[in-house]
Design a protein around this motif. Structure first.
Motif, short mmCIF file in Angstrom:
data_model
loop_
_atom_site.label_atom_id
_atom_site.label_comp_id
_atom_site.label_asym_id
_atom_site.label_seq_id
_atom_site.Cartn_x
_atom_site.Cartn_y
_atom_site.Cartn_z
N ARG A 3 1.02 8.78 -20.25
CA ARG A 3 1.89 7.98 -20.79
C ARG A 3 2.28 6.70 -19.83
O ARG A 3 2.56 7.01 -18.38
N HIS A 4 2.33 5.57 -20.11
CA HIS A 4 2.61 4.26 -19.37
C HIS A 4 1.84 4.46 -18.18
O HIS A 4 2.30 4.13 -17.09
N TRP A 6 0.76 6.78 -16.39
CA TRP A 6 1.28 7.99 -15.70
C TRP A 6 0.58 9.21 -16.15
O TRP A 6 0.62 9.47 -17.46
N ARG A 50 12.32 12.32 -25.87
CA ARG A 50 12.34 10.88 -25.52
C ARG A 50 12.36 10.70 -24.02
O ARG A 50 11.76 9.70 -23.48
N GLU A 54 8.88 9.00 -22.65
CA GLU A 54 9.22 7.69 -22.75
C GLU A 54 9.94 7.26 -21.64
O GLU A 54 9.62 6.09 -20.98
N GLY A 55 11.19 7.65 -21.46
CA GLY A 55 12.09 7.13 -20.40
C GLY A 55 11.65 7.31 -19.24
O GLY A 55 11.61 6.07 -18.43
N GLN A 58 8.46 5.28 -18.13
CA GLN A 58 8.35 3.92 -18.01
C GLN A 58 8.92 3.18 -16.62
O GLN A 58 8.33 2.13 -16.33
N ASP A 59 9.74 3.90 -16.13
CA ASP A 59 10.26 3.64 -14.50
C ASP A 59 10.84 4.71 -13.99
O ASP A 59 11.78 5.00 -13.85
N ARG A 62 13.67 4.56 -11.05
CA ARG A 62 15.03 4.48 -11.29
C ARG A 62 15.93 5.18 -10.53
O ARG A 62 15.74 6.53 -10.32
#
Length: 93
Positions: A3-4, A6, A50, A54-55, A58-59, A62
């Motif tokens: 995902r993204h 990773w 999610r 996804e969350g 993505q980063d 954070r």
């Protein structure tokens, strides 16, 4: 799973808990096919999905994902002094 950019790896205990939650979601869908979206298990499963898929990917750097970050600010020096006065350290002689 990718995902993204990773590679996501999950602990066996987490997978086991997610499967239990998925079973509860499926039971809720079977028992009430028209209004199952309001079930707490379904909401939790979708929120976790999610966030994990996804969350965070993505980063992942954070600040809110860092371990040990406290919600409240540090105590001011006066409050820290008051705590020390409330609980004095007594050493045996």
């Amino acid at each position: 799973m990718q995902r993204h950019g990773w590679t996501l790896l999950f602990h066996d205990c987490l997978i086991k808990q997610l499967r239990k939650l998925l079973n509860a979601v499926q039971r809720a869908q079977r028992s009430n096919p028209t209004r199952f979206a309001s079930n707490a298990n379904i909401k939790l499963f979708h929120a976790l999905s999610r966030l994990m898929l996804e969350g965070i990917p993505q980063d992942p750097s954070r600040d809110k994902y860092r371990q040990g970050q406290h919600a409240r600010p540090a105590l001011p020096p006066l409050a820290a002094r008051q705590d020390r006065q409330t609980f004095p350290i007594v050493l045996p002689l």
